[in-house]
Design a protein around this motif. Sequence first.
Motif, PDB file in Angstrom:
ATOM      1  N   LEU A   1       0.844  -1.187   0.000  1.00 21.08           N
ATOM      2  CA  LEU A   1       0.000   0.000   0.000  1.00 21.08           C
ATOM      3  C   LEU A   1       0.872   1.227   0.000  1.00 21.08           C
ATOM      4  O   LEU A   1       2.045   1.179   0.379  1.00 21.08           O
ATOM      5  N   THR A   2       0.324   2.335  -0.459  1.00 26.03           N
ATOM      6  CA  THR A   2       1.082   3.578  -0.531  1.00 26.03           C
ATOM      7  C   THR A   2       1.121   4.236   0.851  1.00 26.03           C
ATOM      8  O   THR A   2       0.363   3.887   1.757  1.00 26.03           O
ATOM      9  N   GLU A   3       1.996   5.216   1.003  1.00 24.99           N
ATOM     10  CA  GLU A   3       2.074   5.944   2.271  1.00 24.99           C
ATOM     11  C   GLU A   3       0.759   6.666   2.559  1.00 24.99           C
ATOM     12  O   GLU A   3       0.305   6.700   3.701  1.00 24.99           O
ATOM     13  N   GLN A   4       0.156   7.237   1.530  1.00 23.44           N
ATOM     14  CA  GLN A   4      -1.138   7.910   1.693  1.00 23.44           C
ATOM     15  C   GLN A   4      -2.205   6.920   2.160  1.00 23.44           C
ATOM     16  O   GLN A   4      -2.978   7.207   3.073  1.00 23.44           O
ATOM     17  N   GLU A   5      -2.224   5.750   1.550  1.00 20.44           N
ATOM     18  CA  GLU A   5      -3.191   4.724   1.956  1.00 20.44           C
ATOM     19  C   GLU A   5      -2.944   4.281   3.391  1.00 20.44           C
ATOM     20  O   GLU A   5      -3.877   4.064   4.167  1.00 20.44           O
ATOM     21  N   LEU A   6      -1.674   4.136   3.761  1.00 19.61           N
ATOM     22  CA  LEU A   6      -1.318   3.706   5.113  1.00 19.61           C
ATOM     23  C   LEU A   6      -1.855   4.683   6.150  1.00 19.61           C
ATOM     24  O   LEU A   6      -2.517   4.284   7.115  1.00 19.61           O
ATOM     25  N   VAL A   7      -1.570   5.962   5.960  1.00 21.13           N
ATOM     26  CA  VAL A   7      -1.989   6.969   6.932  1.00 21.13           C
ATOM     27  C   VAL A   7      -3.510   7.063   6.976  1.00 21.13           C
ATOM     28  O   VAL A   7      -4.121   7.117   8.053  1.00 21.13           O
ATOM     29  N   THR A   8      -4.141   7.070   5.810  1.00 22.64           N
ATOM     30  CA  THR A   8      -5.597   7.169   5.756  1.00 22.64           C
ATOM     31  C   THR A   8      -6.258   5.950   6.376  1.00 22.64           C
ATOM     32  O   THR A   8      -7.245   6.055   7.114  1.00 22.64           O
ATOM     33  N   PHE A   9      -5.705   4.765   6.097  1.00 24.21           N
ATOM     34  CA  PHE A   9      -6.249   3.533   6.647  1.00 24.21           C
ATOM     35  C   PHE A   9      -6.143   3.540   8.172  1.00 24.21           C
ATOM     36  O   PHE A   9      -7.043   3.085   8.884  1.00 24.21           O
ATOM     37  N   ALA A  10      -5.046   4.086   8.688  1.00 25.71           N
ATOM     38  CA  ALA A  10      -4.839   4.137  10.142  1.00 25.71           C
ATOM     39  C   ALA A  10      -5.929   4.960  10.820  1.00 25.71           C
ATOM     40  O   ALA A  10      -6.556   4.504  11.783  1.00 25.71           O
ATOM     41  N   PHE A  11      -6.194   6.167  10.327  1.00 26.44           N
ATOM     42  CA  PHE A  11      -7.205   6.968  11.034  1.00 26.44           C
ATOM     43  C   PHE A  11      -8.622   6.488  10.736  1.00 26.44           C
ATOM     44  O   PHE A  11      -9.535   6.678  11.544  1.00 26.44           O
ATOM     45  N   THR A  12      -8.813   5.815   9.594  1.00 27.80           N
ATOM     46  CA  THR A  12     -10.134   5.239   9.336  1.00 27.80           C
ATOM     47  C   THR A  12     -10.432   4.116  10.334  1.00 27.80           C
ATOM     48  O   THR A  12     -11.537   4.032  10.879  1.00 27.80           O
ATOM     49  N   LEU A  13      -9.450   3.265  10.593  1.00 29.87           N
ATOM     50  CA  LEU A  13      -9.638   2.174  11.548  1.00 29.87           C
ATOM     51  C   LEU A  13      -9.885   2.702  12.956  1.00 29.87           C
ATOM     52  O   LEU A  13     -10.731   2.184  13.695  1.00 29.87           O
ATOM     53  N   ILE A  14      -9.156   3.738  13.349  1.00 32.71           N
ATOM     54  CA  ILE A  14      -9.357   4.296  14.683  1.00 32.71           C
ATOM     55  C   ILE A  14     -10.741   4.920  14.790  1.00 32.71           C
ATOM     56  O   ILE A  14     -11.482   4.690  15.755  1.00 32.71           O
ATOM     57  N   GLY A  15     -11.113   5.709  13.785  1.00 25.98           N
ATOM     58  CA  GLY A  15     -12.416   6.367  13.825  1.00 25.98           C
ATOM     59  C   GLY A  15     -13.554   5.372  13.845  1.00 25.98           C
ATOM     60  O   GLY A  15     -14.472   5.462  14.667  1.00 25.98           O
ATOM     61  N   ALA A  16     -13.489   4.386  12.945  1.00 23.63           N
ATOM     62  CA  ALA A  16     -14.550   3.377  12.894  1.00 23.63           C
ATOM     63  C   ALA A  16     -14.537   2.510  14.147  1.00 23.63           C
ATOM     64  O   ALA A  16     -15.570   1.990  14.564  1.00 23.63           O
ATOM     65  N   GLY A  17     -13.360   2.381  14.766  1.00 21.81           N
ATOM     66  CA  GLY A  17     -13.227   1.498  15.906  1.00 21.81           C
ATOM     67  C   GLY A  17     -13.716   2.055  17.213  1.00 21.81           C
ATOM     68  O   GLY A  17     -13.930   1.304  18.164  1.00 21.81           O
ATOM     69  N   PHE A  18     -13.870   3.385  17.309  1.00 21.51           N
ATOM     70  CA  PHE A  18     -14.335   3.896  18.596  1.00 21.51           C
ATOM     71  C   PHE A  18     -15.589   4.752  18.496  1.00 21.51           C
ATOM     72  O   PHE A  18     -16.477   4.651  19.354  1.00 21.51           O
ATOM     73  N   ASP A  19     -15.722   5.590  17.480  1.00 18.38           N
ATOM     74  CA  ASP A  19     -16.803   6.566  17.472  1.00 18.38           C
ATOM     75  C   ASP A  19     -18.173   5.909  17.355  1.00 18.38           C
ATOM     76  O   ASP A  19     -19.093   6.233  18.113  1.00 18.38           O
ATOM     77  N   THR A  20     -18.317   4.986  16.415  1.00 21.60           N
ATOM     78  CA  THR A  20     -19.624   4.341  16.260  1.00 21.60           C
ATOM     79  C   THR A  20     -19.959   3.479  17.476  1.00 21.60           C
ATOM     80  O   THR A  20     -21.106   3.456  17.926  1.00 21.60           O
ATOM     81  N   THR A  21     -18.957   2.781  18.010  1.00 20.34           N
ATOM     82  CA  THR A  21     -19.202   1.954  19.195  1.00 20.34           C
ATOM     83  C   THR A  21     -19.583   2.816  20.387  1.00 20.34           C
ATOM     84  O   THR A  21     -20.513   2.493  21.135  1.00 20.34           O
ATOM     85  N   ALA A  22     -18.868   3.921  20.571  1.00 20.37           N
ATOM     86  CA  ALA A  22     -19.160   4.812  21.689  1.00 20.37           C
ATOM     87  C   ALA A  22     -20.576   5.369  21.603  1.00 20.37           C
ATOM     88  O   ALA A  22     -21.308   5.416  22.601  1.00 20.37           O
ATOM     89  N   SER A  23     -20.983   5.796  20.414  1.00 25.26           N
ATOM     90  CA  SER A  23     -22.327   6.359  20.247  1.00 25.26           C
ATOM     91  C   SER A  23     -23.397   5.295  20.421  1.00 25.26           C
ATOM     92  O   SER A  23     -24.424   5.528  21.074  1.00 25.26           O
ATOM     93  N   GLN A  24     -23.179   4.108  19.844  1.00 30.04           N
ATOM     94  CA  GLN A  24     -24.157   3.027  19.978  1.00 30.04           C
ATOM     95  C   GLN A  24     -24.318   2.616  21.436  1.00 30.04           C
ATOM     96  O   GLN A  24     -25.439   2.369  21.901  1.00 30.04           O
ATOM     97  N   LEU A  25     -23.228   2.560  22.170  1.00 33.01           N
ATOM     98  CA  LEU A  25     -23.288   2.176  23.582  1.00 33.01           C
ATOM     99  C   LEU A  25     -24.053   3.217  24.390  1.00 33.01           C
ATOM    100  O   LEU A  25     -24.955   2.862  25.167  1.00 33.01           O
ATOM    101  N   ALA A  26     -23.724   4.481  24.229  1.00 36.02           N
ATOM    102  CA  ALA A  26     -24.413   5.529  24.988  1.00 36.02           C
ATOM    103  C   ALA A  26     -25.896   5.571  24.652  1.00 36.02           C
ATOM    104  O   ALA A  26     -26.750   5.682  25.546  1.00 36.02           O
TER     105      ALA A  26
END
Length: 418
Positions: free
Chosen positions: A235-260
């Motif tokens: 993967l490219t450096e751009q893909e790497l960085v983008t994939f990293a913050f996508t995983l973090i965002g998807a990994g906490f924000d939706t779960t946090a909102s669904q739980l609350a």
Amino acid sequence: MTTVHETQETDESRKVDVDDVFPFEGSSYRGPAPQYAKLRAECPVARVHTEGGVDAWLVSRYEDARAALADPRLSRAATVKPDAPRIGGAMTSTPDMIISMDAPEHSRLRKMAAGPFTARRIEGLRPGIRRIADELLDDMAARSGPLDLVEQFTLKMPLRVIGELLGAPMEILEAFAVNARQFVTVDDQAEGGESRSGLAKLFESMVGLVAEKRANPTDDLLSALIAARDEEDRLTEQELVTFAFTLIGAGFDTTASQLANSVLALIAHHPDQWRRLAEDPSRVPAAVEELLRHVNLFSTDTAGNPRIAAEDLEIAGVKIAAGDAVVIAISSANRDESVFPDPDRLDLTRTHNPHISFGHGMHLCIGKQLTRLELEIAIDGLVRRFPDLRLAVPEEELHWHEGEINHSLGSLPVIWGN
């Protein structure tokens, strides 16, 4: 104002009254906008005008929505091209985000991240996730008086879990959470807008984190992705960085909102079912599935990811032309009477529950098992430790983040005991 839209069908042309623009008003964490019940019955694939200024086909029935989510002719990549139409209710995304990709690019990125998210590996995380939950619940129990459950638990828990999985320190994650609030703003895709500003900050923070992990790799998902970039050129450096913050965002924000939102629905409107879970926590896994179906996460009743038809096709007998926008109402599909008996009732004992809250097809949420496990552990811990948990303020005084892709609580003041 109400606009009448026509749909073309193989048998006949029908008309149905819908609000003048999509997203419809009336959606809340308690359920989708009321117009969807009529649409499912009378016009399950309706032509609507969106806040983005273009018309789109709105899919509201379960079987049609499920089929559309899995149809490769409905492109996500086409929605992020420079000349793509602005579709109301959409969240900001870029071509290098996995949620914006079609095959084969999507398959390549998903395969690299799939390993840590298998059901068996996620189950192996149970002790660590329970440890995190217990530490936060212990801190809650040591306090007296009302406290903000969002600040103390429903946000912190998934943030710590995804941090440990990816190897991201809490100070970066806490800043990430603030920037993510901006990024998930709906329909703010202009240069210089809040969503674009949040996206730039997320990218910047991940550039720094990737550099740190590259210099000091550990046994975590982000280090593995960096190795795939540096050693295997997958993967490219751009893909790497983008994939990293996508995983973090998807990994906490939706779960946090669904739980609350789930806790709020139970303690504010179904305290009897909260007490039943406290009496028999073995019911929690089935309850989580029903809460995922019933408690509406999406502020636009969709996941904010519209599609564009790459070729002529039909949905439920309605002709969709190449280039037409298609919006899939997941929240409406989860209330389809033909699939879920008495769909507007929260039934924590529901056994047949094929909801599509995690999507379907190529873009089925890669973290669905992690989210399920976090919700189970969190709700189990709360009902065991705080069986008399209740709101500390009237529900109408609760603060919600406005204009975001999810129904997201800004705070949730709660109290327990006498």
